[in-house]
Design a protein around this motif. Structure first.
Motif, mmCIF file in Angstrom:
data_model
loop_
_atom_site.group_PDB
_atom_site.id
_atom_site.type_symbol
_atom_site.label_atom_id
_atom_site.label_comp_id
_atom_site.label_asym_id
_atom_site.label_seq_id
_atom_site.Cartn_x
_atom_site.Cartn_y
_atom_site.Cartn_z
ATOM 1 N N GLY A 1 -6.257 16.645 -42.584
ATOM 2 C CA GLY A 1 -5.297 15.717 -43.172
ATOM 3 C C GLY A 1 -4.241 16.444 -43.976
ATOM 4 O O GLY A 1 -3.792 15.959 -45.018
ATOM 5 N N GLY A 2 -3.801 17.593 -43.455
ATOM 6 C CA GLY A 2 -2.949 18.509 -44.215
ATOM 7 C C GLY A 2 -1.457 18.253 -44.145
ATOM 8 O O GLY A 2 -0.674 19.107 -44.584
ATOM 9 N N GLY A 3 -1.039 17.124 -43.581
ATOM 10 C CA GLY A 3 0.383 16.791 -43.565
ATOM 11 C C GLY A 3 1.213 17.810 -42.821
ATOM 12 O O GLY A 3 0.939 18.154 -41.663
ATOM 13 N N LYS A 4 2.241 18.337 -43.482
ATOM 14 C CA LYS A 4 3.165 19.280 -42.844
ATOM 15 C C LYS A 4 2.735 20.738 -42.983
ATOM 16 O O LYS A 4 3.461 21.639 -42.584
ATOM 17 C CB LYS A 4 4.559 19.096 -43.425
ATOM 18 C CG LYS A 4 5.185 17.756 -43.082
ATOM 19 C CD LYS A 4 6.629 17.681 -43.565
ATOM 20 C CE LYS A 4 7.291 16.402 -43.117
ATOM 21 N NZ LYS A 4 8.709 16.322 -43.534
ATOM 22 N N GLY A 5 1.566 20.963 -43.560
ATOM 23 C CA GLY A 5 1.048 22.329 -43.613
ATOM 24 C C GLY A 5 1.427 23.124 -44.838
ATOM 25 O O GLY A 5 1.317 24.355 -44.835
ATOM 26 N N LEU B 1 -6.084 29.860 -38.757
ATOM 27 C CA LEU B 1 -5.820 28.743 -39.649
ATOM 28 C C LEU B 1 -5.452 27.533 -38.790
ATOM 29 O O LEU B 1 -4.617 27.633 -37.900
ATOM 30 C CB LEU B 1 -4.664 29.054 -40.605
ATOM 31 C CG LEU B 1 -4.844 30.232 -41.559
ATOM 32 C CD1 LEU B 1 -3.604 30.397 -42.432
ATOM 33 C CD2 LEU B 1 -6.078 30.052 -42.437
ATOM 34 N N VAL B 2 -6.064 26.392 -39.075
ATOM 35 C CA VAL B 2 -5.843 25.189 -38.272
ATOM 36 C C VAL B 2 -5.375 24.047 -39.176
ATOM 37 O O VAL B 2 -6.008 23.752 -40.197
ATOM 38 C CB VAL B 2 -7.124 24.773 -37.526
ATOM 39 C CG1 VAL B 2 -6.887 23.473 -36.750
ATOM 40 C CG2 VAL B 2 -7.581 25.874 -36.580
ATOM 41 N N LEU B 3 -4.276 23.438 -38.803
ATOM 42 C CA LEU B 3 -3.754 22.274 -39.502
ATOM 43 C C LEU B 3 -4.061 21.025 -38.689
ATOM 44 O O LEU B 3 -3.812 20.980 -37.491
ATOM 45 C CB LEU B 3 -2.241 22.403 -39.681
ATOM 46 C CG LEU B 3 -1.498 21.165 -40.187
ATOM 47 C CD1 LEU B 3 -1.899 20.838 -41.629
ATOM 48 C CD2 LEU B 3 0.009 21.359 -40.071
ATOM 49 N N GLN B 4 -4.598 19.993 -39.363
ATOM 50 C CA GLN B 4 -4.894 18.738 -38.685
ATOM 51 C C GLN B 4 -4.271 17.565 -39.438
ATOM 52 O O GLN B 4 -4.300 17.509 -40.663
ATOM 53 C CB GLN B 4 -6.409 18.507 -38.599
ATOM 54 C CG GLN B 4 -7.138 19.498 -37.704
ATOM 55 C CD GLN B 4 -8.634 19.244 -37.676
ATOM 56 O OE1 GLN B 4 -9.191 18.633 -38.575
ATOM 57 N NE2 GLN B 4 -9.297 19.712 -36.628
ATOM 58 N N ASP B 5 -3.701 16.631 -38.692
ATOM 59 C CA ASP B 5 -3.269 15.344 -39.224
ATOM 60 C C ASP B 5 -3.103 14.413 -38.033
ATOM 61 O O ASP B 5 -3.301 14.825 -36.884
ATOM 62 C CB ASP B 5 -1.978 15.468 -40.035
ATOM 63 C CG ASP B 5 -1.935 14.452 -41.172
ATOM 64 O OD1 ASP B 5 -2.055 13.239 -40.870
ATOM 65 O OD2 ASP B 5 -1.801 14.833 -42.336
ATOM 66 N N HIS C 1 -7.378 18.062 -49.167
ATOM 67 C CA HIS C 1 -6.578 17.953 -50.395
ATOM 68 C C HIS C 1 -6.157 16.510 -50.632
ATOM 69 O O HIS C 1 -5.379 15.947 -49.860
ATOM 70 C CB HIS C 1 -5.341 18.847 -50.273
ATOM 71 C CG HIS C 1 -4.618 19.043 -51.568
ATOM 72 N ND1 HIS C 1 -3.500 19.831 -51.689
ATOM 73 C CD2 HIS C 1 -4.843 18.548 -52.820
ATOM 74 C CE1 HIS C 1 -3.073 19.818 -52.937
ATOM 75 N NE2 HIS C 1 -3.884 19.030 -53.640
ATOM 76 N N PHE C 2 -6.649 15.929 -51.727
ATOM 77 C CA PHE C 2 -6.245 14.579 -52.150
ATOM 78 C C PHE C 2 -6.359 13.547 -51.025
ATOM 79 O O PHE C 2 -5.476 12.722 -50.828
ATOM 80 C CB PHE C 2 -4.825 14.588 -52.703
ATOM 81 C CG PHE C 2 -4.697 15.222 -54.067
ATOM 82 C CD1 PHE C 2 -5.802 15.424 -54.860
ATOM 83 C CD2 PHE C 2 -3.449 15.602 -54.551
ATOM 84 C CE1 PHE C 2 -5.685 16.012 -56.118
ATOM 85 C CE2 PHE C 2 -3.323 16.182 -55.806
ATOM 86 C CZ PHE C 2 -4.444 16.382 -56.590
ATOM 87 N N VAL C 3 -7.455 13.614 -50.270
ATOM 88 C CA VAL C 3 -7.731 12.609 -49.246
ATOM 89 C C VAL C 3 -8.793 11.608 -49.703
ATOM 90 O O VAL C 3 -8.563 10.396 -49.641
ATOM 91 C CB VAL C 3 -8.138 13.264 -47.903
ATOM 92 C CG1 VAL C 3 -8.693 12.228 -46.930
ATOM 93 C CG2 VAL C 3 -6.944 13.976 -47.275
ATOM 94 N N PRO C 4 -9.954 12.054 -50.179
ATOM 95 C CA PRO C 4 -11.009 11.090 -50.515
ATOM 96 C C PRO C 4 -10.616 10.050 -51.557
ATOM 97 O O PRO C 4 -11.138 8.933 -51.521
ATOM 98 C CB PRO C 4 -12.148 11.983 -51.024
ATOM 99 C CG PRO C 4 -11.937 13.290 -50.332
ATOM 100 C CD PRO C 4 -10.446 13.449 -50.278
#
Length: 264
Positions: free
Chosen positions: A103-107, A124-128, A165-168
């Motif tokens: 859920g990292g947005g724009k990275g 490194l893997v970014l997911q959203d 980061h700031f998801v839960p």
């Protein structure tokens, strides 16, 4: 205006005569202006994020708020011991995944990570959500971007760390359990870690800003800003073991990184 002046958003200089206060000027800054806009959504039965992802204007305001909010605070790698807790002991090899930003947005977080640790080994893997990933521009080539909904099983198996980061705080406990369980199925016992970069409130004597933030999360998304006791109860309920809570070194900030692993 009587209400506005009573709570300090403006000041009276006479009958029906007003001037700006520092608070008036603060809410005209792009970050806080965007915050006001994204907190006033209505007339939808969709979840908050599915709703705003369909509206480019609202999504722009959301990203403006998040970027500005993070720019005024310490980055988690400034106080969390990345080298000893993540890089050290990680599996070597270019195909091994070091860190997944869920859920990292724009990275932004991974871009900052790369700046500080340019010579680490691993991926490194970014997911959203796909709508975010498909419209990314200028992402560092060292970061692999994957469209993924964290309410579905985690597709990247065996990473050293899954960072959130700031998801839960956007979700009630049961939804958080779903998010975390999807990560747990991908983790390697004794190796993989979950890093929750979140606010961790004191169990008593909560500062006003963070107390208000809790009410905000509840009213907009049925979420909650949790105390340390609530975090421990939540993770224990799904057999995640908290290794340590690493608080921000910024004075007065309640942000922390909760380091957790599967129970052995």
């Amino acid at each position: 205006m009587r209400v506005i002046t009573a709570i300090g958003f403006a000041a009276e200089t006479g009958a029906q005569s007003y001037i700006a206060t520092p608070l008036t000027k603060a809410i005209t800054k792009p970050t806080l202006e965007a915050a006001v806009k994204i907190c006033g959504l209505s007339n939808t039965k969709e979840t908050y994020f599915h709703h705003i992802h369909k509206d480019p204007k609202t999504m722009k305001d959301f990203n403006t708020f998040m970027s500005g909010n993070r720019s005024t605070r310490q980055h988690w790698i400034d106080w969390f011991p990345v080298e000893s807790e993540i890089i050290s002991g990680s599996h070597e090899g270019k195909d091994e995944v070091l860190l997944v930003d869920v859920g990292g947005g724009k990275g932004h977080d991974l871009e900052t990570f790369l700046e500080k640790f340019p010579r680490f080994k691993g991926r490194l893997v970014l997911q959203d959500l796909p709508g975010i990933i498909d419209n990314l521009k200028g992402l560092n080539e060292a970061i692999q971007a994957i469209g993924h909904d964290f309410f579905n099983p985690q597709p990247v198996k065996g990473a050293r760390a899954y960072y959130i980061h700031f998801v839960p705080h956007d979700w009630p406990d049961e939804k958080c359990r779903d998010i975390l369980r999807n990560l747990m199925t991908a983790m390697v016992p004794g190796y993989s870690k979950i890093l929750l970069n979140e606010s961790v409130l004191p169990d008593r004597g909560c500062p006003p800003h963070f107390a208000a933030s809790d009410i905000n999360m509840m009213s907009i998304m049925a979420g909650r800003v949790r105390t340390e006791g609530q975090w421990r109860e939540l993770l224990q309920s799904i057999d995640l073991q908290i290794i340590r809570i690493w608080p921000s070194t910024d004075s007065g900030d309640q942000e922390a990184v909760i380091e957790a692993m599967l129970k052995s």
